[in-house]
Design an enzyme around this catalytic site. Sequence first.
Site, mmCIF file in Angstrom:
data_model
loop_
_atom_site.group_PDB
_atom_site.id
_atom_site.type_symbol
_atom_site.label_atom_id
_atom_site.label_comp_id
_atom_site.label_asym_id
_atom_site.label_seq_id
_atom_site.Cartn_x
_atom_site.Cartn_y
_atom_site.Cartn_z
ATOM 1 N N SER A 181 43.175 50.034 47.131
ATOM 2 C CA SER A 181 43.622 49.747 45.762
ATOM 3 C C SER A 181 43.651 51.061 44.999
ATOM 4 O O SER A 181 43.055 51.202 43.949
ATOM 5 C CB SER A 181 42.683 48.747 45.087
ATOM 6 O OG SER A 181 41.370 49.282 45.018
ATOM 7 N N ILE A 182 44.337 52.044 45.590
ATOM 8 C CA ILE A 182 44.417 53.366 44.969
ATOM 9 C C ILE A 182 45.085 53.253 43.593
ATOM 10 O O ILE A 182 44.717 53.947 42.658
ATOM 11 C CB ILE A 182 45.226 54.356 45.862
ATOM 12 C CG1 ILE A 182 44.758 54.333 47.316
ATOM 13 C CG2 ILE A 182 45.186 55.765 45.279
ATOM 14 C CD1 ILE A 182 43.333 54.697 47.557
ATOM 15 N N GLY A 183 46.069 52.369 43.503
ATOM 16 C CA GLY A 183 46.733 52.189 42.214
ATOM 17 C C GLY A 183 47.689 53.304 41.874
ATOM 18 O O GLY A 183 47.893 53.635 40.708
ATOM 19 N N LEU A 184 48.295 53.892 42.918
ATOM 20 C CA LEU A 184 49.357 54.883 42.720
ATOM 21 C C LEU A 184 48.926 56.113 41.911
ATOM 22 O O LEU A 184 49.712 56.713 41.191
ATOM 23 C CB LEU A 184 50.591 54.226 42.082
ATOM 24 C CG LEU A 184 51.233 53.120 42.940
ATOM 25 C CD1 LEU A 184 52.332 52.397 42.168
ATOM 26 C CD2 LEU A 184 51.805 53.693 44.237
ATOM 27 N N CYS A 188 56.475 47.779 41.476
ATOM 28 C CA CYS A 188 56.170 48.349 40.151
ATOM 29 C C CYS A 188 54.760 47.963 39.736
ATOM 30 O O CYS A 188 54.377 46.808 39.811
ATOM 31 C CB CYS A 188 57.183 47.831 39.131
ATOM 32 S SG CYS A 188 56.830 48.315 37.441
ATOM 33 N N LYS A 242 62.164 51.171 49.562
ATOM 34 C CA LYS A 242 61.052 50.677 50.378
ATOM 35 C C LYS A 242 60.710 49.237 50.022
ATOM 36 O O LYS A 242 60.336 48.934 48.887
ATOM 37 C CB LYS A 242 59.829 51.571 50.174
ATOM 38 C CG LYS A 242 58.648 51.157 51.040
ATOM 39 C CD LYS A 242 57.600 52.237 51.045
ATOM 40 C CE LYS A 242 56.427 51.884 51.911
ATOM 41 N NZ LYS A 242 55.421 52.945 51.899
ATOM 42 N N GLY A 267 51.272 49.965 60.719
ATOM 43 C CA GLY A 267 50.307 49.887 61.808
ATOM 44 C C GLY A 267 50.615 50.711 63.032
ATOM 45 O O GLY A 267 50.044 50.489 64.090
#
Lengths: 246, 311
Positions: B71-74, B131, B166, B245
Amino acid sequence: MNKFTLSTIVENKALSSDVYLITVKLPFRIDAKPGQFCILRVNGRLDPLLGRPFSIFDLEGETVKFLYRIKGKGTKILSEMKENEKISFIGPLGKWYPYPEGNFLVVAGGIGIASVYYLIKKFPERAIVFYGVRLKNEIFFFEEIKKFAKEIYVSTEEGEFGYKGVITELFQNKAKNLDLPIYACGPMLMIKELKKIVNDRKCYVAVEERMACGVGACLGCVINTVNGLKRVCTDGAVFELRELIL
Amino acid sequence: MKPSLKVKIGSLELKNPVLTASGTFGYGLEYSQFIDLNLLGGIIIKGLSLKPKKGNPPPRIYETPCGMLNSIGLQNIGYEAFVKEKLPFLRKFNTKIVVNFFGENLDEYIEIANKLSKTDGVDALEMNISCPNKETKWRKMGTEPELLRKAVKEVRAVVNKTLIVKLTPQVTDIAYMAKIVEDEGADAVSLINTFPAMVVDIKTRSSVLGTLTGGLSGPAIRPIAVRATWEVCKAVKIPVIGIGGIVDYSDALQFLIVGAKAVAVGTANFINPYATVEIIEGIERFLIEEGINNINDIIGSINEKANNAYN
Ligand SMILES: Cc1cc2nc3c(=O)[nH]c(=O)nc-3n(C[C@H](O)[C@H](O)[C@H](O)COP(=O)(O)OP(=O)(O)OC[C@H]3O[C@@H](n4cnc5c(N)ncnc54)[C@H](O)[C@@H]3O)c2cc1C
Ligand SMILES: Cc1cc2nc3c(=O)[nH]c(=O)nc-3n(C[C@H](O)[C@H](O)[C@H](O)COP(=O)(O)O)c2cc1C
Ligand code: FES
């Protein structure tokens, strides 16, 4: 330069029911400093997937030692690995403890001793060590530390050995007013207590966070600091205590 | 004779079909201490926005069976800092630089796409349609066909370079979404992004992450990614980049065989910093063993008859 390689287990020895000392041999010498860590990964399987970070406990040329406690799946599997088995190795990683100029104070809680042992050894007769554990049988390398350190003070929760209580109390009693840099590693509770005692003095602590890459690429291991989010793997794992928001 | 590994993604020529997946290879520098970046087909940079973004509160990662949640959150350093501090270093290498980008709303998507399109040293753009802004309707850009159509159309209008879109796997029919992307003029699609997923700590009864959910990546998602790539390859004519993966060369080949022109390697970099290079070598070895001179001969060579080995 960081290395990724296969290392060979020379010895993997139980020191208690859940603490082990693993010695691995690399194909080359590495140059690592106290406070740095490596990532060990059980090779050839996808579960557990990620490597596990461990502090460099001791180092001689191409032989590296890690002191670890069985915590979950990865460390359990590690503890079952045998001599001559291969293990993948990335390291040395992270910042090290800035070298002390003269004498220095060390505060270690439990397995946190793994992070500071090499520092104590590298600067013999200069460390005043405070080493706290819960039970007497959780004190490891007491004789060695005694040999390398200038002074050593131990605490156990019930007072079976040394001071009865937690190590930060003993530290407060004995060393609160010594104007020496402090090097600390241990459970978050200990670090929080320490922060109350040392205020703004020079105090370096090694902290833990879950890691994936270990090289600053995934941004997975960040912690909150007064200077914003920092990566434990590359901005740390050693930080100045006053920088941390605990 | 060494087989040719060259592939083309739009006007982008890759020396081999192996790229690094966005967000798993930092800004390249982090891995240049391990591998020679010149060997890579390309580097897809961590998701970039106009302004720096702080990302999500820690903890941000958690290991799962054969995979991981993030959950880096960009989190990223923003366009200006990227161009000033990271791009000059990346340009020293003979590999393609693909910049993954996103915005808080469509205007921001268009603005950063426009800037990147005009930035020297950026070879191609990859539009992340997941987004992050929960407040606007554009958060559904990846999953609502008509929003996706409008977004790709408007971004395409400002991008003169190779534009890759993507896709997220969180849709009923990913081939349908790919078709929209193709219709609106994108040069390529890449897939898949991570799966929204959750792990609960039963003692604290809370999520193990600082946010409630995170994205699942790693070998655990690979078969789903191969299936999705196969479906998309059948539906569109534009090149497809397979992601999800990939750990070794045989994983990568599965994507190529179902029709992907290239692959991107993500989580595997964390467990083996040499993964990309070993995959390139492995693909080459495999082609030699199979007597194939050109990688393009294996791309899309899937035999669609069911496997009858047991009948
Ligand atoms: C820089 C650093 C140095 C460390 N040095 C040592 C050491 O010298 N000796 C030692 O015994 N332990 C050390 N640790 C903690 C050690 O990495 C964890 O105990 C270990 O990863 C647990 O793995 P597991 O599979 O047994 O546990 P699980 O709980 O099954 O692990 C699940 C996931 O969580 C991660 N994780 C779990 N606990 C921790 C933790 N405390 N810190 C970071 N990640 C964690 C694991 O790496 C894994 O990805 C260090 C951690 C860091 C970050
Ligand atoms: C830590 C991490 C960060 C990621 N950051 C981004 C990102 O910024 N933009 C993006 O489009 N995808 C991002 N992804 C998704 C990957 O690019 C990739 O699509 C996904 O992880 C599946 O591939 P893998 O299983 O090989 O990792 C990230 C994945 C991980 C694990
Ligand atoms: S573990 Fe990836 S940035 Fe620290």
